[in-house]
Design a protein around this motif. Structure first.
Motif, PDB file in Angstrom:
ATOM      1  N   ILE B   8       0.821  -1.043  -0.125  1.00  0.00           N
ATOM      2  CA  ILE B   8      -0.066  -0.202   0.003  1.00  0.00           C
ATOM      3  C   ILE B   8       0.977   1.163   0.035  1.00  0.00           C
ATOM      4  CG2 ILE B   8      -2.034   1.392   1.287  1.00  0.00           C
ATOM      5  CD1 ILE B   8      -2.849  -1.375   2.607  1.00  0.00           C
ATOM      6  N   GLY B   9       0.499   2.203  -0.865  1.00  0.00           N
ATOM      7  CA  GLY B   9       0.953   3.488  -0.525  1.00  0.00           C
ATOM      8  C   GLY B   9       0.024   4.609  -0.593  1.00  0.00           C
ATOM      9  N   VAL B  61       3.945   8.845  -6.641  1.00  0.00           N
ATOM     10  CA  VAL B  61       4.838   8.601  -5.195  1.00  0.00           C
ATOM     11  C   VAL B  61       3.829   7.507  -4.540  1.00  0.00           C
ATOM     12  CG1 VAL B  61       5.015   9.485  -2.605  1.00  0.00           C
ATOM     13  CG2 VAL B  61       5.322  10.940  -5.079  1.00  0.00           C
ATOM     14  N   ALA B  62       2.679   7.469  -4.666  1.00  0.00           N
ATOM     15  CA  ALA B  62       1.949   6.482  -3.981  1.00  0.00           C
ATOM     16  C   ALA B  62       1.757   5.033  -4.564  1.00  0.00           C
ATOM     17  CB  ALA B  62       0.333   6.584  -4.135  1.00  0.00           C
ATOM     18  N   SER B  63       1.865   5.112  -5.720  1.00  0.00           N
ATOM     19  CA  SER B  63       2.236   3.571  -6.445  1.00  0.00           C
ATOM     20  C   SER B  63       3.814   3.171  -6.316  1.00  0.00           C
ATOM     21  CB  SER B  63       1.851   3.968  -8.303  1.00  0.00           C
ATOM     22  OG  SER B  63       2.694   4.744  -8.784  1.00  0.00           O
ATOM     23  N   THR B  64       4.552   3.975  -6.242  1.00  0.00           N
ATOM     24  CA  THR B  64       5.999   3.501  -6.050  1.00  0.00           C
ATOM     25  C   THR B  64       5.967   3.057  -4.765  1.00  0.00           C
ATOM     26  OG1 THR B  64       6.881   5.363  -7.523  1.00  0.00           O
ATOM     27  CG2 THR B  64       8.340   4.367  -6.133  1.00  0.00           C
ATOM     28  N   MET B  65       5.401   3.796  -3.870  1.00  0.00           N
ATOM     29  CA  MET B  65       5.424   3.169  -2.389  1.00  0.00           C
ATOM     30  C   MET B  65       4.949   1.726  -2.300  1.00  0.00           C
ATOM     31  SD  MET B  65       4.436   6.519  -0.385  1.00  0.00           S
ATOM     32  CE  MET B  65       4.164   6.003   1.214  1.00  0.00           C
ATOM     33  N   GLU B  69       6.826  -1.870  -1.344  1.00  0.00           N
ATOM     34  CA  GLU B  69       6.454  -2.591  -0.082  1.00  0.00           C
ATOM     35  C   GLU B  69       6.230  -3.957  -0.637  1.00  0.00           C
ATOM     36  OE1 GLU B  69       3.895  -2.314   3.684  1.00  0.00           O
ATOM     37  OE2 GLU B  69       2.910  -1.566   1.901  1.00  0.00           O
ATOM     38  N   ALA B  70       5.524  -4.114  -1.684  1.00  0.00           N
ATOM     39  CA  ALA B  70       5.489  -5.495  -2.233  1.00  0.00           C
ATOM     40  C   ALA B  70       6.396  -6.060  -3.074  1.00  0.00           C
ATOM     41  CB  ALA B  70       4.122  -5.404  -3.140  1.00  0.00           C
TER      42      ALA B  70
END
Lengths: 85, 352
Positions: B8-9, B61-65, B69-70
Motif C-alpha cells: 500500500i502507498g 509517489v503512492a504507486s511507487t510506495m 512494499e510488495a
C-alpha cells in the motif's frame, strides 16, 4: 537587450513550470535543449506559442525553431528583429 | 483465485509513511484539508515534475510506495479510479481558452487534463505495456478499479496488479463546491465530522495505491473478498442489500468485526449511514476516516488503507473509532461508502 533576456528567462520558467530553476541559473549562452536545460519537443511547442502570444511572432516553418531556440541569446536576437508587439 | 493486498502507498492529509496511525491528526480548522506533501524529488527529477499536476505527482509517489512494499517491479495491470481526474490542468486549459479567445493554446495542460493521465504516467515511468485502464465513476471510481483488479487476478490475466484511487483539489474547484454547498460554509469556523449538524462536508485530496496479488506474501495486509457497487439504494432497503451481500459471502452481521463507514459530516445525507451504524451494526465496532482524509470521489481508497491496516495490525486507533465497541479479533471488515445519497459501495476484506 539585457532586460529582454531576463524577461525571456522568466517567461520560460513560468510557461514551462520549471519550479526549481531561477532566472540566474540560466546563462545567456546555455543550450536550452539537449544537454542544457533539457527541454524537449513539447517545450518547443510551448515556446512557439510564447513567441506568438507575447511578441506577435508567428513561426511558419517549425525548422526555424531549431536555430531560434538554441539559447537565450539567439531567442533575444530573433525577438528583437521580428517582434510586432 | 484469491486477492491479497500485498503493498500500500498513500498520499493524503495524514502522514502515512511511519507506523500505522502514528501520524494521524484531526484538523477541524479548515473545510478543505491540504495533503502532507511527500518529498517529490525522492521520486522524480524537477525537470520531469514540470509537467506533472498534483494528481500525477501523488499517484506516482503512492504507486511507487505500494510496489516497493510488495517488492513488485512490473505489474500485470495498472488500473486507476478518479472522480475528477487532473482537474488542475483542466482548469488551466479551459481558462487559457477563455483568456486567449481560443488562441495560443499550449499542449501541456491539454495532455495532462485527461482522466487517465495518472495511470499513463505510471506506465510510462515503468515502461509497462500491460493492461491500463482508468475508471471515472464518481464516488465508486476506486471500487470500479478494485473490482477490475480482482477480476484480472480471478481470471488469471495477471498475477499482480497495481490499482489506485486519485483525486486532486484546486482553489477554483473548491470555490465552485462552496457555491454549490458541497463544502461546509467558511463562516462555521470549526468543521467537525461526527457531530456535524450542517450540510456540506470537508473536502480533501489524495492518492492511495494497492498492489493486489493472487498469492500471500510476508507483506500481506488482508484478503479482498468481495466488492459491490450500486448507483442508487433507497435507505429503507439498505440493510437488506447488506444482508444479501454478506450472505453471498457466507457471512452474517455478527461475523463482521469492524464496520468502516464513509461518514462525511453532511447532515443532509447521513440517513444511509445511520441505517447501519444505529441499527443492525449498533453493537459492531465502527470506524470512520473522512475527518482524516477529507471527502473526495476516491476517499474510499483511504478507507481501504485504514481497514487493511486494522486487519494487519489488529489495532483500531481511537482517533477513528465511532462507538467505542471493540472485539478481541478483527477478522472480517466491511466498508460502506456513498456520496450525497448515490454511488453506494460495499467492500469486504478478511484476515489472510
Amino acid at each position: 537587450m539585457d532586460a529582454l533576456k531576463q524577461e525571456l528567462k522568466e517567461k520560460i520558467i513560468a510557461v514551462l513550470n520549471l519550479e526549481d530553476v531561477n532566472a540566474s541559473d540560466i546563462s545567456d549562452a546555455d543550450a536550452l535543449f539537449g544537454d542544457g536545460l533539457g527541454l524537449d519537443s513539447i517545450d518547443a511547442l510551448e515556446l512557439i506559442v510564447l513567441l506568438d502570444k507575447d511578441y506577435g511572432i508567428k513561426l511558419t516553418d517549425p525548422k526555424e525553431g531549431k536555430n531560434i531556440f538554441q539559447s537565450i541569446n539567439t531567442m533575444a536576437d530573433y525577438v528583437t528583429a521580428n517582434r510586432t508587439k | 483465485m484469491k486477492t491479497y493486498i500485498n503493498g500500500i502507498g498513500c498520499v493524503s492529509a495524514q502522514k502515512t509513511d511511519g507506523d500505522f496511525a502514528s501520524g494521524f491528526h484531526v484538523n477541524q480548522a479548515t473545510n478543505v484539508l491540504p495533503i502532507e506533501k511527500p518529498e517529490y524529488k525522492d521520486y522524480f527529477s524537477p525537470i520531469a515534475a514540470r509537467r506533472m499536476s498534483k494528481a500525477v505527482k501523488n499517484g506516482i509517489v503512492a504507486s511507487t510506495m505500494a510496489m516497493k512494499e510488495a517488492n513488485l517491479e512490473m505489474p500485470g495491470a495498472i488500473i486507476t479510479g478518479t472522480g475528477m481526474g487532473c482537474i488542475e490542468d483542466s482548469d488551466k486549459f479551459l481558462k487559457a481558452i477563455i483568456d486567449n479567445n481560443e488562441e495560443f493554446l499550449t499542449p501541456t495542460s491539454f495532455i495532462q487534463s485527461t482522466h487517465n493521465t495518472v495511470a499513463a504516467q505510471i506506465a510510462l515511468g515503468l515502461e509497462c505495456k500491460a493492461y491500463n485502464f482508468t475508471y471515472v465513476n464518481a464516488a465508486v471510481s476506486f471500487e470500479s478499479a478494485l473490482i477490475d483488479g480482482k477480476l484480472q487476478l480471478d481470471e488469471g490475466e495477471a498475477d499482480a496488479v497495481l490499482i489506485g484511487g486519485i483525486d486532486e483539489m484546486t482553489d477554483y474547484t473548491a470555490s465552485l463546491f462552496k457555491l454549490a454547498g458541497f463544502i461546509k460554509k467558511d463562516e462555521e469556523g470549526s468543521f467537525p465530522i461526527l457531530e456535524s449538524q450542517t450540510p456540506g462536508t470537508v473536502f480533501g485530496e489524495g492518492a492511495t495505491f494497492f498492489v493486489l496479488e493472487s498469492k500471500k506474501s510476508a507483506t500481506t495486509y488482508a484478503e479482498v473478498v468481495d466488492i459491490e457497487i450500486n448507483n442508487e439504494i433507497e435507505a429503507d432497503i439498505l440493510q437488506l442489500k447488506v444482508f444479501d451481500f454478506l450472505s453471498a459471502n457466507g457471512l452474517g452481521v455478527d461475523d463482521i468485526d469492524l464496520l468502516v463507514v464513509g461518514i462525511n459530516g453532511d447532515a443532509q445525507f447521513e440517513e444511509h449511514y445511520r441505517e447501519l451504524t444505529q441499527k443492525q451494526f449498533v453493537h459492531t465496532p465502527q470506524a470512520y476516516y473522512k475527518h482524516l482524509s477529507g471527502e473526495y470521489n476516491t476517499a474510499s481508497a483511504f478507507g481501504l488503507y485504514l481497514a487493511a491496516n486494522v486487519v494487519k495490525t489488529q489495532n483500531v486507533p481511537p482517533i477513528v473509532q465511532v462507538n467505542g465497541q471493540t472485539k478481541p479479533e478483527y477478522k472480517n471488515v466491511l466498508l460502506y461508502n456513498h456520496y450525497r445519497g448515490i454511488d453506494h459501495s460495499f467492500t469486504l476484506i478478511s484476515k489472510a
